[in-house]
Design a protein around this motif. Structure first.
Motif, PDB file in Angstrom:
ATOM      1  N   ALA A 139       0.826  -1.209   0.000  1.00  0.00           N
ATOM      2  CA  ALA A 139       0.000   0.000   0.000  1.00  0.00           C
ATOM      3  C   ALA A 139       0.861   1.260   0.000  1.00  0.00           C
ATOM      4  O   ALA A 139       0.483   2.284  -0.588  1.00  0.00           O
ATOM      5  CB  ALA A 139      -0.932  -0.006   1.212  1.00  0.00           C
ATOM      6  N   MET A 140       2.036   1.179   0.641  1.00  0.00           N
ATOM      7  CA  MET A 140       2.923   2.349   0.673  1.00  0.00           C
ATOM      8  C   MET A 140       3.476   2.684  -0.704  1.00  0.00           C
ATOM      9  O   MET A 140       3.826   3.838  -0.964  1.00  0.00           O
ATOM     10  CB  MET A 140       4.058   2.112   1.672  1.00  0.00           C
ATOM     11  N   THR A 141       3.557   1.695  -1.614  1.00  0.00           N
ATOM     12  CA  THR A 141       4.022   2.014  -2.965  1.00  0.00           C
ATOM     13  C   THR A 141       3.048   2.940  -3.684  1.00  0.00           C
ATOM     14  O   THR A 141       3.455   3.732  -4.536  1.00  0.00           O
ATOM     15  CB  THR A 141       4.237   0.735  -3.801  1.00  0.00           C
ATOM     16  N   PHE A 142       1.751   2.844  -3.351  1.00  0.00           N
ATOM     17  CA  PHE A 142       0.777   3.768  -3.944  1.00  0.00           C
ATOM     18  C   PHE A 142       1.044   5.196  -3.477  1.00  0.00           C
ATOM     19  O   PHE A 142       1.007   6.139  -4.271  1.00  0.00           O
ATOM     20  CB  PHE A 142      -0.646   3.353  -3.562  1.00  0.00           C
ATOM     21  N   ALA A 263       0.300  10.073   4.065  1.00  0.00           N
ATOM     22  CA  ALA A 263      -0.147   8.679   3.942  1.00  0.00           C
ATOM     23  C   ALA A 263       1.007   7.715   4.166  1.00  0.00           C
ATOM     24  O   ALA A 263       0.857   6.671   4.827  1.00  0.00           O
ATOM     25  CB  ALA A 263      -0.775   8.457   2.570  1.00  0.00           C
ATOM     26  N   LEU A 264       2.176   8.052   3.613  1.00  0.00           N
ATOM     27  CA  LEU A 264       3.360   7.208   3.819  1.00  0.00           C
ATOM     28  C   LEU A 264       3.721   7.112   5.289  1.00  0.00           C
ATOM     29  O   LEU A 264       3.985   6.021   5.819  1.00  0.00           O
ATOM     30  CB  LEU A 264       4.542   7.770   3.024  1.00  0.00           C
ATOM     31  N   VAL A 265       3.750   8.241   5.972  1.00  0.00           N
ATOM     32  CA  VAL A 265       4.118   8.263   7.387  1.00  0.00           C
ATOM     33  C   VAL A 265       3.101   7.482   8.217  1.00  0.00           C
ATOM     34  O   VAL A 265       3.467   6.697   9.105  1.00  0.00           O
ATOM     35  CB  VAL A 265       4.239   9.719   7.884  1.00  0.00           C
ATOM     36  N   ALA A 266       1.824   7.674   7.942  1.00  0.00           N
ATOM     37  CA  ALA A 266       0.784   6.982   8.708  1.00  0.00           C
ATOM     38  C   ALA A 266       0.892   5.474   8.552  1.00  0.00           C
ATOM     39  O   ALA A 266       0.781   4.719   9.529  1.00  0.00           O
ATOM     40  CB  ALA A 266      -0.595   7.466   8.267  1.00  0.00           C
ATOM     41  N   ASN A 267       1.122   5.000   7.330  1.00  0.00           N
ATOM     42  CA  ASN A 267       1.269   3.563   7.120  1.00  0.00           C
ATOM     43  C   ASN A 267       2.526   3.027   7.792  1.00  0.00           C
ATOM     44  O   ASN A 267       2.525   1.920   8.336  1.00  0.00           O
ATOM     45  CB  ASN A 267       1.303   3.257   5.622  1.00  0.00           C
ATOM     46  N   ALA A 268       3.607   3.802   7.740  1.00  0.00           N
ATOM     47  CA  ALA A 268       4.843   3.360   8.380  1.00  0.00           C
ATOM     48  C   ALA A 268       4.663   3.233   9.891  1.00  0.00           C
ATOM     49  O   ALA A 268       5.140   2.277  10.506  1.00  0.00           O
ATOM     50  CB  ALA A 268       5.974   4.338   8.056  1.00  0.00           C
ATOM     51  N   PRO A 279      -8.513  -4.433  10.421  1.00  0.00           N
ATOM     52  CA  PRO A 279      -8.651  -3.646   9.184  1.00  0.00           C
ATOM     53  C   PRO A 279     -10.037  -3.077   8.984  1.00  0.00           C
ATOM     54  O   PRO A 279     -10.179  -1.994   8.415  1.00  0.00           O
ATOM     55  CB  PRO A 279      -8.275  -4.659   8.088  1.00  0.00           C
ATOM     56  N   ASP A 280     -11.092  -3.779   9.423  1.00  0.00           N
ATOM     57  CA  ASP A 280     -12.444  -3.249   9.268  1.00  0.00           C
ATOM     58  C   ASP A 280     -12.611  -1.951  10.055  1.00  0.00           C
ATOM     59  O   ASP A 280     -13.251  -0.999   9.585  1.00  0.00           O
ATOM     60  CB  ASP A 280     -13.463  -4.283   9.746  1.00  0.00           C
ATOM     61  N   ALA A 281     -12.025  -1.900  11.262  1.00  0.00           N
ATOM     62  CA  ALA A 281     -12.099  -0.682  12.064  1.00  0.00           C
ATOM     63  C   ALA A 281     -11.301   0.450  11.430  1.00  0.00           C
ATOM     64  O   ALA A 281     -11.706   1.618  11.472  1.00  0.00           O
ATOM     65  CB  ALA A 281     -11.588  -0.957  13.477  1.00  0.00           C
ATOM     66  N   VAL A 282     -10.155   0.116  10.831  1.00  0.00           N
ATOM     67  CA  VAL A 282      -9.338   1.135  10.168  1.00  0.00           C
ATOM     68  C   VAL A 282     -10.076   1.711   8.962  1.00  0.00           C
ATOM     69  O   VAL A 282     -10.025   2.918   8.696  1.00  0.00           O
ATOM     70  CB  VAL A 282      -7.983   0.535   9.742  1.00  0.00           C
ATOM     71  N   LEU A 283     -10.778   0.854   8.230  1.00  0.00           N
ATOM     72  CA  LEU A 283     -11.537   1.321   7.064  1.00  0.00           C
ATOM     73  C   LEU A 283     -12.593   2.329   7.489  1.00  0.00           C
ATOM     74  O   LEU A 283     -12.757   3.390   6.864  1.00  0.00           O
ATOM     75  CB  LEU A 283     -12.184   0.128   6.370  1.00  0.00           C
ATOM     76  N   LEU A 284     -13.308   2.026   8.555  1.00  0.00           N
ATOM     77  CA  LEU A 284     -14.323   2.949   9.059  1.00  0.00           C
ATOM     78  C   LEU A 284     -13.688   4.223   9.612  1.00  0.00           C
ATOM     79  O   LEU A 284     -14.165   5.337   9.345  1.00  0.00           O
ATOM     80  CB  LEU A 284     -15.155   2.265  10.141  1.00  0.00           C
ATOM     81  N   GLU A 316      -6.216   8.236   4.231  1.00  0.00           N
ATOM     82  CA  GLU A 316      -6.216   7.468   2.987  1.00  0.00           C
ATOM     83  C   GLU A 316      -5.185   6.347   3.000  1.00  0.00           C
ATOM     84  O   GLU A 316      -5.450   5.252   2.475  1.00  0.00           O
ATOM     85  CB  GLU A 316      -5.944   8.400   1.805  1.00  0.00           C
ATOM     86  N   GLY A 317      -4.001   6.583   3.567  1.00  0.00           N
ATOM     87  CA  GLY A 317      -2.963   5.550   3.570  1.00  0.00           C
ATOM     88  C   GLY A 317      -3.378   4.300   4.322  1.00  0.00           C
ATOM     89  O   GLY A 317      -3.431   3.196   3.737  1.00  0.00           O
TER      90      GLY A 317
END
Length: 437
Positions: A139-142, A263-268, A279-284, A316-317
């Protein structure tokens, strides 16, 4: 067996292809007016590429699922996508413009290969225990592509001209071909092999049914698509907001880079947590944050605008990582390619729809466009809440990364640890032999 080199090769190829794709859009926006003299030609080409993705994704997913070596059709799709961009570049100003738009539509059919097509092959490369971390890196590549691609297009166009920027994007996509070609073949089994003698239409129907009938997957898909409508609308708002609030349209472009960096920092940060949230909670949670971001930007204060940009990236990340995790968890093995490419197609279509609707609205009122973007995200939250996450009555295949016991589903969290959901309320599953099946 997957190894360090295989994972590095996968990530390198994905990053190159996606950076080239992110670079091609701004490059075409610059090259179209230069080579044709029409200010709207670049946006028409970009619209043609994005509109075709809705059709191309499911068809390409069937091809991936049917192939004994999915890396080969993936490499072919990348080559054809690059060839389509080259044909557009050579045709601009030399052939009737409608033909170049048709070329853009043809190239757009293969666009989902760069997103969902790559990601659907991740379990072939990453070991099961390392799949959650590999998903976050993928996902970080996006985000990396969104950060580097537009900036690189601007630098190359400024130094060597807009056509050179398109050529550079084609070269980046070409660099990903060896990595795609070398992807390992899946281990075929009775569960993962497609049924003999099935038609393409049958496979397409099976892929769509897999998304619709699997409640967590259907909820994640619908939520992400509606959220992408809001994200497309919000993207249109950043350049005029940069001009109005920060004093220059070029600073509006910097806001896009700041979103990708956030987004990069948040995913890292999330990938380093010992036990990240489901992941379901993160999506919401991502959709909820994206409701707030446009409202902050609408205040018109520079500090609030910067906060809104950083909040957008921080939402978004992880939201994208969570969506991939849900797909990997829920998608049947033999329909994995369709699940990912169909989801990518729907998201691209939603994003394009949001951008198309927000364009005229932002011209009339940037605040109105921001409120509309926030409204789309609020609708995404409503979709998530209203679609129940209940177990399927009879599930034909267990989800990757999990297995079914007799009554409950055992999934894995983002670090591969098993977790059993609490019993759900509502109508029980169909009984078979006196037990819940």
């Amino acid at each position: 067996m997957p190894g360090r080199y295989a994972m590095g090769c996968y990530l390198g190829g994905a990053a190159a292809a996606r950076t080239g794709d992110e670079m091609s859009g701004p490059a075409l926006l610059l090259a179209g007016p230069v080579l044709t003299g029409s200010p709207s030609s670049g946006s028409a080409l970009l619209a043609g590429i994005m509109a075709a993705a809705a059709v191309g994704g499911p068809l390409f997913g069937v091809l991936l699922d049917r192939s004994a070596r999915p890396g080969r059709p993936l490499a072919a799709a990348l080559a054809l996508y690059a060839a389509g961009l080259a044909a557009i570049l050579l045709g601009l100003g030399r052939v009737p413009f409608v033909l170049t738009v048709l070329l853009a539509v043809g190239a757009g059919l293969l666009g989902p290969a760069l997103s969902g097509g790559w990601t659907s092959q991740l379990p072939r490369v990453a070991p099961p225990a390392g799949l959650p971390r590999a998903t976050a890196l993928d996902a970080m590549t996006f985000s990396l592509a969104a950060l580097v691609g537009p900036a690189l297009a601007g630098v190359v166009a400024g130094a060597a001209g807009a056509p050179a920027a398109v050529a550079a994007s084609i070269a980046l996509i070409g660099l990903a071909l060896p990595a795609a070609w070398a992807l390992p073949a899946p281990a075929r089994s009775a569960r993962s092999a497609p049924p003999p003698g099935t038609s393409v239409v049958t496979d397409l129907t099976a892929g769509l049914r897999a998304i619709v009938r699997n409640r967590p997957l259907a909820r994640a898909t619908a939520t992400s698509v509606v959220s992408c409508v809001g994200q497309g609308a919000l993207l249109i708002c950043w350049p005029p907001l940069g001009a109005a609030v920060l004093g220059g349209a070029d600073r509006g472009a910097l806001l896009l880079s700041a979103t990708a960096a956030s987004a990069l920092v948040a995913n890292a940060v999330l990938s380093r947590r010992p036990r990240p949230p489901r992941p379901d909670a993160v999506l919401l949670g991502g959709a909820l944050l994206l409701v707030l971001a446009p409202l902050l930007a609408a205040t018109g204060h520079p500090a609030a605008l910067i906060a809104a940009v950083l909040l957008t990236g921080a939402a978004e990340g992880p939201q994208l990582t969570a969506l991939f995790a849900i797909r990997h968890r829920e998608a049947p093995e033999r329909l994995r390619g369709q699940v990912f490419t169909t989801g990518a197609s729907l998201k691209i279509t939603g994003f394009a729809l949001g951008a198309a609707l927000a364009g005229p609205l932002a011209t009339w009122s940037s605040s109105g466009a921001l409120v509309a973007a926030g409204g789309c995200e609020a609708l995404a939250v409503l979709v998530f809440v209203c679609l129940p996450d209940t177990a399927e009555a009879v599930a034909p295949l267990p989800p990757p990364g999990g297995l079914y016991d007799r009554a409950n589903v055992i999934h894995h969290d983002l670090h591969g640890r098993p977790e059993r959901p609490a019993p759900r309320r509502g109508r029980p599953a169909r009984r078979a032999g006196g037990r819940l099946a």
